[in-house]
Design a protein around this motif. Structure first.
Motif, PDB file in Angstrom:
ATOM      1  N   ASP A   1      -6.288 -24.755  17.040  1.00 21.16           N
ATOM      2  CA  ASP A   1      -6.162 -23.578  16.174  1.00 21.16           C
ATOM      3  C   ASP A   1      -5.106 -22.624  16.754  1.00 21.16           C
ATOM      4  O   ASP A   1      -5.144 -22.325  17.957  1.00 21.16           O
ATOM      5  N   ILE A   2      -4.213 -22.130  15.904  1.00 19.80           N
ATOM      6  CA  ILE A   2      -3.209 -21.174  16.403  1.00 19.80           C
ATOM      7  C   ILE A   2      -3.857 -19.855  16.838  1.00 19.80           C
ATOM      8  O   ILE A   2      -3.212 -19.037  17.491  1.00 19.80           O
ATOM      9  N   CYS A   3      -5.126 -19.647  16.479  1.00 16.83           N
ATOM     10  CA  CYS A   3      -5.818 -18.433  16.934  1.00 16.83           C
ATOM     11  C   CYS A   3      -6.411 -18.608  18.337  1.00 16.83           C
ATOM     12  O   CYS A   3      -6.909 -17.634  18.917  1.00 16.83           O
ATOM     13  N   ASP A   4      -6.344 -19.811  18.894  1.00 19.81           N
ATOM     14  CA  ASP A   4      -6.879 -20.089  20.231  1.00 19.81           C
ATOM     15  C   ASP A   4      -5.829 -19.654  21.258  1.00 19.81           C
ATOM     16  O   ASP A   4      -4.893 -20.391  21.570  1.00 19.81           O
ATOM     17  N   ARG A   5      -5.980 -18.442  21.794  1.00 22.40           N
ATOM     18  CA  ARG A   5      -4.940 -17.836  22.630  1.00 22.40           C
ATOM     19  C   ARG A   5      -4.612 -18.686  23.864  1.00 22.40           C
ATOM     20  O   ARG A   5      -3.447 -18.788  24.266  1.00 22.40           O
ATOM     21  N   GLU A   6      -5.649 -19.271  24.484  1.00 26.62           N
ATOM     22  CA  GLU A   6      -5.419 -20.040  25.711  1.00 26.62           C
ATOM     23  C   GLU A   6      -4.608 -21.303  25.415  1.00 26.62           C
ATOM     24  O   GLU A   6      -3.635 -21.612  26.109  1.00 26.62           O
ATOM     25  N   LEU A   7      -5.015 -22.017  24.358  1.00 29.14           N
ATOM     26  CA  LEU A   7      -4.298 -23.246  23.979  1.00 29.14           C
ATOM     27  C   LEU A   7      -2.860 -22.909  23.583  1.00 29.14           C
ATOM     28  O   LEU A   7      -1.905 -23.578  23.999  1.00 29.14           O
ATOM     29  N   VAL A   8      -2.701 -21.863  22.781  1.00 30.78           N
ATOM     30  CA  VAL A   8      -1.361 -21.471  22.333  1.00 30.78           C
ATOM     31  C   VAL A   8      -0.493 -21.115  23.544  1.00 30.78           C
ATOM     32  O   VAL A   8       0.677 -21.533  23.641  1.00 30.78           O
ATOM     33  N   ASP A   9      -1.061 -20.396  24.493  1.00 30.17           N
ATOM     34  CA  ASP A   9      -0.312 -20.004  25.689  1.00 30.17           C
ATOM     35  C   ASP A   9       0.181 -21.237  26.457  1.00 30.17           C
ATOM     36  O   ASP A   9       1.351 -21.315  26.853  1.00 30.17           O
TER      37      ASP A   9
ATOM     38  N   LEU B   1      10.449 -28.687  20.821  1.00 30.65           N
ATOM     39  CA  LEU B   1      10.017 -27.786  19.749  1.00 30.65           C
ATOM     40  C   LEU B   1       8.506 -27.840  19.631  1.00 30.65           C
ATOM     41  O   LEU B   1       7.932 -28.935  19.522  1.00 30.65           O
ATOM     42  N   LEU B   2       7.864 -26.673  19.614  1.00 33.43           N
ATOM     43  CA  LEU B   2       6.447 -26.609  19.250  1.00 33.43           C
ATOM     44  C   LEU B   2       6.393 -26.279  17.760  1.00 33.43           C
ATOM     45  O   LEU B   2       6.855 -25.211  17.336  1.00 33.43           O
ATOM     46  N   VAL B   3       5.874 -27.210  16.959  1.00 33.00           N
ATOM     47  CA  VAL B   3       5.827 -27.032  15.506  1.00 33.00           C
ATOM     48  C   VAL B   3       4.376 -26.808  15.107  1.00 33.00           C
ATOM     49  O   VAL B   3       3.559 -27.727  15.174  1.00 33.00           O
ATOM     50  N   THR B   4       4.050 -25.590  14.679  1.00 33.58           N
ATOM     51  CA  THR B   4       2.678 -25.335  14.217  1.00 33.58           C
ATOM     52  C   THR B   4       2.572 -25.758  12.752  1.00 33.58           C
ATOM     53  O   THR B   4       3.538 -25.661  11.997  1.00 33.58           O
ATOM     54  N   GLY B   5       1.396 -26.264  12.377  1.00 33.47           N
ATOM     55  CA  GLY B   5       1.226 -26.706  10.982  1.00 33.47           C
ATOM     56  C   GLY B   5       2.022 -27.958  10.669  1.00 33.47           C
ATOM     57  O   GLY B   5       2.351 -28.218   9.503  1.00 33.47           O
ATOM     58  N   GLY B   6       2.304 -28.761  11.674  1.00 33.76           N
ATOM     59  CA  GLY B   6       3.145 -29.948  11.496  1.00 33.76           C
ATOM     60  C   GLY B   6       2.481 -31.082  10.743  1.00 33.76           C
ATOM     61  O   GLY B   6       3.141 -32.071  10.414  1.00 33.76           O
TER      62      GLY B   6
ATOM     63  N   LYS C   1      -4.508 -27.531  13.143  1.00 36.47           N
ATOM     64  CA  LYS C   1      -5.978 -27.495  13.130  1.00 36.47           C
ATOM     65  C   LYS C   1      -6.575 -28.628  12.286  1.00 36.47           C
ATOM     66  O   LYS C   1      -7.762 -28.922  12.383  1.00 36.47           O
ATOM     67  N   LEU C   2      -5.737 -29.239  11.462  1.00 35.18           N
ATOM     68  CA  LEU C   2      -6.219 -30.241  10.484  1.00 35.18           C
ATOM     69  C   LEU C   2      -7.304 -29.639   9.594  1.00 35.18           C
ATOM     70  O   LEU C   2      -8.445 -30.108   9.555  1.00 35.18           O
ATOM     71  N   THR C   3      -6.944 -28.578   8.891  1.00 33.33           N
ATOM     72  CA  THR C   3      -7.802 -28.055   7.824  1.00 33.33           C
ATOM     73  C   THR C   3      -7.755 -29.065   6.678  1.00 33.33           C
ATOM     74  O   THR C   3      -7.095 -30.106   6.787  1.00 33.33           O
ATOM     75  N   TYR C   4      -8.374 -28.737   5.553  1.00 28.78           N
ATOM     76  CA  TYR C   4      -8.306 -29.628   4.386  1.00 28.78           C
ATOM     77  C   TYR C   4      -6.854 -29.958   4.029  1.00 28.78           C
ATOM     78  O   TYR C   4      -6.573 -30.986   3.413  1.00 28.78           O
ATOM     79  N   ALA C   5      -5.901 -29.076   4.400  1.00 31.11           N
ATOM     80  CA  ALA C   5      -4.496 -29.248   3.992  1.00 31.11           C
ATOM     81  C   ALA C   5      -3.692 -30.091   4.980  1.00 31.11           C
ATOM     82  O   ALA C   5      -2.578 -30.510   4.664  1.00 31.11           O
ATOM     83  N   GLY C   6      -4.245 -30.339   6.167  1.00 28.78           N
ATOM     84  CA  GLY C   6      -3.509 -31.113   7.163  1.00 28.78           C
ATOM     85  C   GLY C   6      -3.829 -32.596   7.042  1.00 28.78           C
ATOM     86  O   GLY C   6      -4.954 -32.962   6.708  1.00 28.78           O
ATOM     87  N   ASN C   7      -2.843 -33.442   7.313  1.00 30.80           N
ATOM     88  CA  ASN C   7      -3.045 -34.883   7.124  1.00 30.80           C
ATOM     89  C   ASN C   7      -2.270 -35.631   8.207  1.00 30.80           C
ATOM     90  O   ASN C   7      -1.035 -35.639   8.198  1.00 30.80           O
TER      91      ASN C   7
END
Ligand code: NAD
Ligand code: DAU
Length: 332
Positions: free
Chosen positions: A58-66, A4-9, A34-40
């Motif tokens: 970042d989920i907006c990073d198309r290459e990494l997401v691919d 499973l790829l879990v984004t925002g995990g 991405k570990l924004t202020y909300a990620g821990n």
């Protein structure tokens, strides 16, 4: 066994989902956050190294997401900017992450033909009057109120379009307000619990009469897992646990559970555009997939949540001052 790829995990619901999956299946998890202020990262401590991998990105990073989607069997998409008050101060990261980030994931699951589950919110349906006998269901018209809920609505529409036009194997869930361990202290319930621990009076927006339909995060996550196992592709499932309460009653419960007078709270300026009431009809999830919530007593769930915040001050203390400073700047 699947991957499973879990984004925002590293966020509230995503981290609890990762623990739930590791405890109840033999699946392997890759977290992309991405570990924004909300990620821990501390929320994922103790995950077994042979079944869990953390990727900061970042989920907006198309290459990494691919690359990551190519390695997974299934994508479960939790990552988002999630807080309404923040979306009123600065909507841009909400548009970027919630809309463009979802677009990046959809393009990758389309290319690699992977199963995709989209975690969304009941806020896409707007709000209900206090005396409306109806509740939100899967056919309710979209009518989002805030920049946050509008971007979540936009992301839901992208998923529906990718499912219908490109045959992406997708499901969507729209859940009501979650509570439980590992929730950021900017959110209503942990803000008030940690205020009371600090000897600060809870803060109610407006008159405190807005209603939310509370669900324990473990029940949200058991529903997501059930949808992954048995949900019909292309379908939307609403998730809720029949637990409507107005905000004032929740604060009174917290104060009483924490041995304070039930009226020891302050009223503060209301949130602009504040949705009045959310209520979920989860009949489809219950009848089609046989799901049931485990937490049926809100007061007992809140007591367990208070215990968690009391026992885990090291987890929340580093976030508290910054969150309160953001509220103080808005007179809240
Ligand atoms: P959260 O704010 O606690 O966590 C969000 C996570 O996403 C954080 O770890 C953050 O670092 C990460 N993130 C943010 N932007 C990112 C980006 N561009 N790339 C990668 N990672 C990024 O949120 P939450 O409360 O756990 O909500 C999770 C999901 O559930 C969201 O999609 C939200 O809309 C949805 N949801 C939340 C609730 C609720 O009551 N909290 C209810 C229904 C649905
Ligand atoms: O309904 C699902 C949504 O629930 C999710 O999609 C969102 O990600 C999540 O943040 C939550 O949105 P809300 O805006 O309902 O949650 P929040 O915790 O910010 O506030 C809950 C209620 O409490 C709301 O009516 C506003 C009120 N409130 C909030 C805070 C932080 C207060 O009265 N005082 C406060 O200090």
């Amino acid at each position: 066994m699947s991957i499973l790829l879990v984004t925002g995990g590293a966020g509230f619901i995503g981290a609890n989902f990762v623990h739930h999956v590791l405890a109840s299946t033999d699946d392997t998890v890759i977290v992309l956050d991405k570990l924004t202020y909300a990620g821990n990262r501390a929320s994922l401590a103790d995950c077994p190294a042979n079944r869990y991998e953390f990727v900061q990105g970042d989920i907006c990073d198309r290459e990494l997401v691919d690359q990551l989607v190519a390695r997974a069997d299934t994508v479960v998409h939790f990552a988002a900017e999630s807080h309404n008050d923040n979306s009123l101060l600065d909507p841009e990261p909400f548009v970027t992450t919630n809309v463009l980030g979802t677009f990046a994931l959809l393009e990758a699951v389309r290319k690699h033909d992977k199963r995709y589950h989209h975690v969304s919110t009941d806020e896409v349906y707007g709000d209900l009057a206090l005396d409306d006998p109806g509740r939100f269901c899967e056919t309710t018209t979209y009518a989002p109120s805030s920049p946050y809920s509008a971007t979540k609505a936009a992301s839901d529409h992208l998923v529906r379009a990718w499912a219908r036009s490109f045959g992406v194997r997708a499901t969507i869930s729209n859940c009501s307000n979650n509570y439980g361990p590992r929730q950021h202290v900017e959110k209503f319930i942990p803000r008030q619990i940690t205020n009371i621990i600090d000897g600060v009076r809870p803060k109610l927006y407006g008159r405190g009469h807005n209603v939310r339909d509370w669900i324990h995060v473990d029940d949200h996550n058991s529903a997501v897992l059930r949808i992954l196992q048995a949900g019909r592709l292309g379908e939307t499932y609403l998730i809720g646990a029949d637990s409507e309460q107005d905000n004032r009653s929740v604060v009174e419960m917290l104060l009483t559970l924490m041995d304070q007078p039930a009226d020891a709270y302050d009223l503060v300026p209301d949130r602009p555009g504040h949705d009045l009431r959310y209520a979920i009809d989860a009949t489809k999830l219950r009848t089609e997939l046989g799901w049931r919530p485990s937490y049926v007593d809100l007061e007992a769930g809140l007591a367990a949540t208070i215990d968690w915040y009391r026992a885990n001050e090291a987890w929340w203390r580093p976030q508290k001052a910054a969150a309160e400073a953001r509220y103080a700047a808005q007179g809240k």
